[in-house]
Design an enzyme around this catalytic site. Structure first.
Site, PDB file in Angstrom:
ATOM      1  N   HIS A 124     -46.005  13.670  -9.814  1.00 52.08           N
ATOM      2  CA  HIS A 124     -44.632  13.601 -10.325  1.00 52.08           C
ATOM      3  C   HIS A 124     -43.759  14.558  -9.536  1.00 52.08           C
ATOM      4  O   HIS A 124     -44.220  15.623  -9.131  1.00 52.08           O
ATOM      5  CB  HIS A 124     -44.594  13.978 -11.820  1.00 52.08           C
ATOM      6  CG  HIS A 124     -43.340  13.524 -12.482  1.00 52.08           C
ATOM      7  ND1 HIS A 124     -42.198  14.294 -12.489  1.00 52.08           N
ATOM      8  CD2 HIS A 124     -43.037  12.374 -13.122  1.00 52.08           C
ATOM      9  CE1 HIS A 124     -41.247  13.635 -13.125  1.00 52.08           C
ATOM     10  NE2 HIS A 124     -41.722  12.469 -13.516  1.00 52.08           N
TER      11      HIS A 124
ATOM     12  N   GLU B  98     -47.266   7.005 -16.691  1.00 49.78           N
ATOM     13  CA  GLU B  98     -47.630   5.604 -16.454  1.00 49.78           C
ATOM     14  C   GLU B  98     -49.102   5.317 -16.702  1.00 49.78           C
ATOM     15  O   GLU B  98     -49.463   4.188 -17.018  1.00 49.78           O
ATOM     16  CB  GLU B  98     -47.273   5.211 -15.010  1.00 49.78           C
ATOM     17  CG  GLU B  98     -45.838   5.471 -14.597  1.00 49.78           C
ATOM     18  CD  GLU B  98     -44.868   4.451 -15.139  1.00 49.78           C
ATOM     19  OE1 GLU B  98     -45.040   4.021 -16.298  1.00 49.78           O
ATOM     20  OE2 GLU B  98     -43.937   4.093 -14.419  1.00 49.78           O
TER      21      GLU B  98
HETATM   22  N1  ACO Z   1     -51.946   9.695  -5.059  1.00 54.70           N
HETATM   23  C1  ACO Z   1     -52.293  10.301  -3.894  1.00 54.70           C
HETATM   24  N2  ACO Z   1     -51.554  11.258  -3.297  1.00 54.70           N
HETATM   25  C2  ACO Z   1     -50.414  11.610  -3.912  1.00 54.70           C
HETATM   26  C3  ACO Z   1     -49.990  11.033  -5.122  1.00 54.70           C
HETATM   27  C4  ACO Z   1     -50.810  10.048  -5.694  1.00 54.70           C
HETATM   28  N3  ACO Z   1     -50.472   9.443  -6.848  1.00 54.70           N
HETATM   29  N4  ACO Z   1     -48.817  11.565  -5.492  1.00 54.70           N
HETATM   30  C5  ACO Z   1     -48.486  12.453  -4.537  1.00 54.70           C
HETATM   31  N5  ACO Z   1     -49.471  12.485  -3.589  1.00 54.70           N
HETATM   32  C6  ACO Z   1     -49.525  13.356  -2.416  1.00 54.70           C
HETATM   33  C7  ACO Z   1     -48.696  12.790  -1.281  1.00 54.70           C
HETATM   34  O1  ACO Z   1     -49.463  11.952  -0.445  1.00 54.70           O
HETATM   35  C8  ACO Z   1     -48.276  14.049  -0.569  1.00 54.70           C
HETATM   36  O2  ACO Z   1     -49.353  14.536   0.197  1.00 54.70           O
HETATM   37  P1  ACO Z   1     -49.098  15.179   1.653  1.00 54.70           P
HETATM   38  O3  ACO Z   1     -48.093  16.275   1.442  1.00 54.70           O
HETATM   39  O4  ACO Z   1     -50.445  15.640   2.064  1.00 54.70           O
HETATM   40  O5  ACO Z   1     -48.534  14.081   2.484  1.00 54.70           O
HETATM   41  C9  ACO Z   1     -48.083  15.059  -1.703  1.00 54.70           C
HETATM   42  O6  ACO Z   1     -48.926  14.603  -2.765  1.00 54.70           O
HETATM   43  C10 ACO Z   1     -46.651  15.151  -2.215  1.00 54.70           C
HETATM   44  O7  ACO Z   1     -46.156  13.831  -2.364  1.00 54.70           O
HETATM   45  P2  ACO Z   1     -44.617  13.461  -2.368  1.00 54.70           P
HETATM   46  O8  ACO Z   1     -44.476  12.039  -1.999  1.00 54.70           O
HETATM   47  O9  ACO Z   1     -43.816  14.467  -1.594  1.00 54.70           O
HETATM   48  O10 ACO Z   1     -44.253  13.678  -3.878  1.00 54.70           O
HETATM   49  P3  ACO Z   1     -42.954  13.120  -4.582  1.00 54.70           P
HETATM   50  O11 ACO Z   1     -42.491  14.180  -5.480  1.00 54.70           O
HETATM   51  O12 ACO Z   1     -41.974  12.616  -3.596  1.00 54.70           O
HETATM   52  O13 ACO Z   1     -43.523  11.845  -5.346  1.00 54.70           O
HETATM   53  C11 ACO Z   1     -44.348  10.361  -6.933  1.00 54.70           C
HETATM   54  C12 ACO Z   1     -43.704  11.745  -6.703  1.00 54.70           C
HETATM   55  C13 ACO Z   1     -43.511   9.305  -6.228  1.00 54.70           C
HETATM   56  C14 ACO Z   1     -44.381  10.048  -8.423  1.00 54.70           C
HETATM   57  C15 ACO Z   1     -45.787  10.373  -6.359  1.00 54.70           C
HETATM   58  O14 ACO Z   1     -46.566  11.349  -7.004  1.00 54.70           O
HETATM   59  C16 ACO Z   1     -46.454   9.003  -6.415  1.00 54.70           C
HETATM   60  O15 ACO Z   1     -46.259   8.194  -5.502  1.00 54.70           O
HETATM   61  N6  ACO Z   1     -47.269   8.717  -7.490  1.00 54.70           N
HETATM   62  C17 ACO Z   1     -47.905   7.414  -7.630  1.00 54.70           C
HETATM   63  C18 ACO Z   1     -46.951   6.392  -8.226  1.00 54.70           C
HETATM   64  C19 ACO Z   1     -46.663   6.660  -9.692  1.00 54.70           C
HETATM   65  O16 ACO Z   1     -47.528   7.058 -10.466  1.00 54.70           O
HETATM   66  N7  ACO Z   1     -45.396   6.420 -10.066  1.00 54.70           N
HETATM   67  C20 ACO Z   1     -44.908   6.697 -11.411  1.00 54.70           C
HETATM   68  C21 ACO Z   1     -44.168   7.992 -11.452  1.00 54.70           C
HETATM   69  S1  ACO Z   1     -43.739   8.466 -13.093  1.00 54.70           S
HETATM   70  C22 ACO Z   1     -42.235   7.769 -13.388  1.00 54.70           C
HETATM   71  O17 ACO Z   1     -41.384   7.690 -12.542  1.00 54.70           O
HETATM   72  C23 ACO Z   1     -41.956   7.225 -14.693  1.00 54.70           C
END
Ligand code: ACO
Length: 385
Positions: free
Chosen positions: A268, A322
């Site tokens: 998140h 989620e």
């Molecule tokens: N699985 C694997 N790796 C992840 C995940 C995940 N679910 N979430 C974040 N990471 C990793 C990224 O690859 C990144 O790694 P790196 O720095 O080595 O490249 C690091 O964690 C940070 O990720 P960001 O993309 O910068 O985090 P951001 O804050 O932009 O993204 C998000 C948040 C979009 C929710 C992300 O965690 C994600 O894609 N989760 C999966 C999709 C999901 O569950 N969506 C629902 C969100 S809840 C809602 O909106 C109601």
């Protein structure tokens, strides 16, 4: 201005990727305390409301500012009930969609149609009556499409139902059982608002141009649809179905992470602790969902958290809302493609509350971009290129 001065100014411009940490508005509505894993609606911790307050009480709280007294609630429920029935023209538009249309796209279309057929009502001055008129119809748009795509007739709402009951009634045409509408109601309470998330920001940007409430909410639906925001729960269900058995969890998760895939339902932008809604939904799923499915969800969650911690040390990735939404909404009887639209039913309240707040203290939201391209190109006529 000298070039040196321009360079200094450009270097000083902040450019947080994805607007992380940028404060885009002041709000009294809700806040996510990311470090503590805490969510507050108008001063009430979400644990104070979940399972105790009805969705209508929470809508009243967000829209009007306090929890309603009995008479206020009765009046408010009557207003919602009086606004649930869809105009025939909206149903006609939904009938034109192919049965392959995703319900989230049908919702976006139905909402847009609602504004298009009554532009005098939904003008550029959104008010509480409009918020009620639109939010009360979200379940009806979805239920009507759910039925017409199966060749069934839409069902008229009953005035005696609350929002959760009305949604299930209009979808399935059967008197909803408490074991279904109660968890759905708690789900709607949990998802009603959530600070400056992507879809709420979208709604506020649209409202800030003095556009209308239907447009703001239509845009918000489009933003919610993506898997990085509200589109994840059906993908969680797909993931758990693909995993299939506890013995397959480790191999499946490792293969997904080796491919560079994101694990749906984890991570998140703001929470750097467990999402409090995930904690509540986990306990709801424990009692409401199929025991085998719940056991598989628990094992998958436990291994996913361990692997994310190993592979992304320091990223502080936890379960988000989620992951267990999938188990709870499946237990309520909803098919996977109705999960994100059901999230939108809840968030219609938060979005419209934010639009009303934006409108009350509006200034056009118009940020800057950092220009990184060239500026000195000369036009070459097409026959000389
Ligand atoms: N699985 C694997 N790796 C992840 C995940 C995940 N679910 N979430 C974040 N990471 C990793 C990224 O690859 C990144 O790694 P790196 O720095 O080595 O490249 C690091 O964690 C940070 O990720 P960001 O993309 O910068 O985090 P951001 O804050 O932009 O993204 C998000 C948040 C979009 C929710 C992300 O965690 C994600 O894609 N989760 C999966 C999709 C999901 O569950 N969506 C629902 C969100 S809840 C809602 O909106 C109601």
């Amino acid at each position: 201005m000298s070039q040196a001065t321009t360079m200094v100014e450009e270097v000083q411009l902040p450019k947080p990727e994805g607007l992380e940490g940028v404060v885009a508005a002041s709000t009294l509505l809700s806040h996510v305390f990311g470090e503590e894993g805490k969510l507050v609606y108008r001063g009430y911790d979400i644990h104070e409301l979940a399972g105790k307050a009805s969705f209508e009480e929470v809508a009243f709280l967000l829209w009007i500012g306090h929890l309603p007294a009995k008479a206020e609630l009765a009046d408010f429920r009557a207003k919602l009930a009086a606004n649930r029935e869809l105009p025939g023209a909206v149903i006609d538009v939904l009938r034109l969609l192919p049965a392959s249309t995703a319900p989230m796209d049908a919702l976006r279309t139905g909402l847009s149609a609602l504004g298009a057929i009554d532009p005098d009502r939904f003008d550029g001055t959104p008010d509480l009556d409009e918020a009620i008129a639109i939010a009360a119809r979200f379940p009806g748009i979805l239920a009507a499409y759910f039925r017409v795509r199966q060749g069934l007739e839409p069902i008229k709402p009953k005035a005696s139902h609350n929002t959760a009951q009305s949604y299930l009634w209009q979808l399935f045409g059967e008197e909803p059982e408490e074991r279904h509408w109660k968890p759905l109601e708690t789900y709607l309470v949990l998802l009603a608002d959530h600070g400056m998330n992507a879809s709420t920001f979208t709604a506020r940007v649209i409202a800030s141009t003095q556009s209308d409430l239907c447009s703001a909410l239509t845009g918000a639906v489009g933003a919610l649809k993506g898997p990085l925001h509200g589109g994840a729960p059906s993908l969680v269900l797909d993931m758990l179905h693909e995993i299939g058995t506890a013995a397959n969890v480790e191999t499946w998760l490792n293969a997904a992470l080796d491919r560079g895939d994101r694990l749906m339902g984890f991570g998140h932008r703001v929470y750097k602790a467990e999402d409090p809604r995930a904690e509540i939904l986990r306990e709801m799923a424990r009692t409401a969902s199929d025991p085998d499915f719940f056991a598989l969800s628990l094992t998958t969650e436990e291994r996913a958290l361990a692997l994310l911690n190993e592979r992304k040390p320091g990223r502080r990735l936890y379960t988000n809302v989620e992951f267990y939404s999938a188990a709870v909404l499946a237990a309520v009887g909803l098919p996977g493609d109705m999960f994100t639209p059901t999230f939108a039913v809840a968030r219609s309240v938060g979005w419209s509350a934010h639009v009303l707040e934006q409108t009350a203290h509006n200034r056009l939201i118009r940020p800057q971009s950092e220009f990184v391209g060239p500026t000195n190109k000369t036009f070459v006529p097409i026959d000389q290129r």
